[in-house]
Scaffold this active site. Structure first.
Site, PDB file in Angstrom:
ATOM      1  N   SER A  76       1.142  -1.051   0.316  1.00 16.07           N
ATOM      2  CA  SER A  76       0.169   0.053   0.008  1.00 16.07           C
ATOM      3  C   SER A  76       1.069   0.871  -0.013  1.00 16.07           C
ATOM      4  CB  SER A  76      -0.667   0.657   1.507  1.00 16.07           C
ATOM      5  OG  SER A  76      -2.078  -0.507   0.742  1.00 16.07           O
TER       6      SER A  76
ATOM      7  N   TYR B 248      -4.263   3.679   8.159  1.00 18.56           N
ATOM      8  CA  TYR B 248      -5.895   3.128   8.359  1.00 18.56           C
ATOM      9  C   TYR B 248      -6.581   3.503   9.105  1.00 18.56           C
ATOM     10  CZ  TYR B 248      -3.701   0.546   4.503  1.00 18.56           C
ATOM     11  OH  TYR B 248      -2.727  -0.001   3.549  1.00 18.56           O
TER      12      TYR B 248
HETATM   13  N1  GLN Z   1      -2.318  -5.342  -2.289  1.00 21.92           N
HETATM   14  C1  GLN Z   1      -2.899  -5.058  -0.281  1.00 21.92           C
HETATM   15  C2  GLN Z   1      -4.265  -5.145  -0.879  1.00 21.92           C
HETATM   16  O1  GLN Z   1      -4.797  -4.787  -1.311  1.00 21.92           O
HETATM   17  C3  GLN Z   1      -1.879  -3.912   0.019  1.00 21.92           C
HETATM   18  C4  GLN Z   1      -2.709  -3.677   1.280  1.00 21.92           C
HETATM   19  C5  GLN Z   1      -2.050  -3.059   1.970  1.00 21.92           C
HETATM   20  O2  GLN Z   1      -0.716  -2.868   2.309  1.00 21.92           O
HETATM   21  N2  GLN Z   1      -2.701  -2.875   3.136  1.00 21.92           N
HETATM   22  O3  GLN Z   1      -4.875  -5.513  -0.380  1.00 21.92           O
END
Ligand code: GLN
Length: 311
Positions: free
Chosen positions: A66, A242
Site C-alpha cells: 500500500s 488506516y
Molecule cells: N495489495 C494489498 C491489497 O490490496 C495492499 C494492502 C495493504 O498494503 N494494506 O490488499
C-alpha cells in the site's frame, strides 16, 4: 544533528521493535507474503542534510504494497490535477479496514480517501490511460532513488490469484460511475504497483525527498511538485495507518504510510525520511514494530509534527 545520539536512539528503537515482532503475524491473505520471516526488522534514517543511518535488515527486498498508493497519488495529482483526483476520491479518514467496502456501498458515492483500497483502485483507474506500468515503475525508481526496483512476479501472481475482494470493490466502483476506465486493467495496474520490490533504504530515500518538499537534497533536483508533496503528507498523517491513523498521529505524530508487506514510509518534515521493514503485522495490517520504533524515535529526536523541540 548529533550523530552519536541518533545512533544510540536508533539502536534502542530497534531493540524495542525486535521485542514486539513475535506478537504479530505476517500477512497470509496473499499467500506469497506468508513466507516472510516475522523476526526481520530494518530501520533506515536518511536526513535531508545527507546523513544515513541503518540498523538491521535494511537492504532486504520486500513488496511495497500500500505504500505504492503514495506514489500513484503524487503522480495523479501532478498529471491530472487536484480537482480531477478529488472529484473521484475523498480526503476523509474512513475508520474502516483498508479493504472495506461497506461504507462505500451504503453511504457514499466516492471512496473516503486514496489510501484505502477503494480509493487507490480509483486513482489507478485514472492513471491507466496516462501511464504504462513500466513508466510508473520508472517513476518509483526515481522517487526512491533506487534503480533496482522491479516487480516481484511471485507476489503479483499470488495476489492476482486471491484478488476477489479487490475485484469486488473495483466493480462496485464501476457500478457507481467512479471507475470509468477498464476495471480489470485498473485492478491489474494497482496490484502490479503493490508488487514492486523495495527496501527500508528505498523508503527512507522517498521519505527524505518528501521531507524536503519533493527535492532531492543531494543535488537540488525537483522530483515531485511541492503542492503534490504537501497533499501526500497531509493524507499520510490523517489516513496512512488506516483505522489506526488517529492514535498513531497522537502518539507518534510523524506522517506515515504502511503496507502489508511490512514496510513503513515516514516523513519527519524538513528533517528526515525513515524507512522501516518488519513483516510482522498488527491486527490492522500495520507493521507491529512500527509503533514502538517510531514512537521512541519521535520522543527522543523531537519528531512529532507538533513538537517544538529541535535536534
Ligand atoms: N495489495 C494489498 C491489497 O490490496 C495492499 C494492502 C495493504 O498494503 N494494506 O490488499
Amino acid at each position: 544533528m548529533n550523530q552519536e545520539k541518533i545512533l544510540n536512539v536508533l539502536e534502542t528503537a530497534y531493540q524495542k521493535g525486535k521485542a514486539v515482532a513475535p506478537y504479530g503475524n505476517v500477512a497470509t491473505y496473499i499467500p506469497e507474503l506468508g513466507k516472510a520471516d516475522k523476526n526481520n526488522l530494518g530501520i533506515s534514517i536518511f536526513t535531508v542534510g545527507g546523513q544515513k543511518y541503518n540498523v538491521g535488515d535494511t537492504d532486504r527486498r520486500f513488496t511495497i504494497q500500500s505504500i505504492s498508493k503514495i506514489i500513484s497519488l503524487v503522480l495523479a495529482l501532478e498529471h491530472l490535477g487536484f480537482d480531477k483526483v478529488f472529484s473521484k476520491v475523498g480526503m476523509e479518514p474512513s475508520g474502516e479496514a483498508f479493504n472495506s467496502l461497506v461504507e462505500l456501498d451504503l453511504n457514499s458515492n466516492k471512496p473516503f480517501n486514496p489510501m484505502i483500497n477503494s480509493g487507490a483502485l480509483t486513482v489507478s483507474s485514472l492513471l491507466l490511460p496516462e501511464f504504462s506500468f513500466e513508466e510508473m515503475t520508472e517513476y518509483a525508481r526515481k522517487v526512491c532513488l533506487d534503480s533496482e526496483i522491479e516487480m516481484n512476479e511471485a507476489v503479483f501472481q499470488s495476489e492476482m490469484s486471491n484478488v476477489s475482494r479487490n475485484r469486488a470493490i473495483a466493480y462496485l466502483l464501476e457500478s457507481k460511475g467512479i471507475i470509468e476506465n477498464d476495471v480489470e486493467k485498473s485492478l491489474e495496474l494497482y496490484t502490479k504497483m503493490c508488487s514492486l520490490n523495495v527496501t527500508a533504504e528505498s523508503l527512507a530515500n522517498f521519505g527524505m525527498i518528501l521531507a524536503a518538499d519533493g527535492i532531492n537534497p543531494a543535488n537540488g533536483e525537483r522530483l515531485i511538485s511541492a503542492q503534490a508533496v504537501k497533499i501526500a503528507k497531509t493524507i499520510m498523517l490523517t489516513c496512512g495507518m488506516y483505522d489506526g491513523s488517529g492514535e498513531f498521529a497522537v502518539y507518534v505524530g510523524i506522517p506515515t504510510k504502511s503496507g502489508v508487506g511490512g514496510g513503513l514510509l515516514s516523513v519527519a518534515d524538513y528533517k528526515m525520511g525513515i524507512g522501516v521493514y518488519g513483516p510482522s503485522l498488527d491486527e490492522k495490517g500495520n507493521c507491529i514494530a512500527g509503533r514502538p520504533v517510531l514512537e521512541y524515535l519521535s520522543k527522543e529526536l523531537g519528531l512529532h509534527i507538533f513538537d517544538r523541540k529541535r535536534i
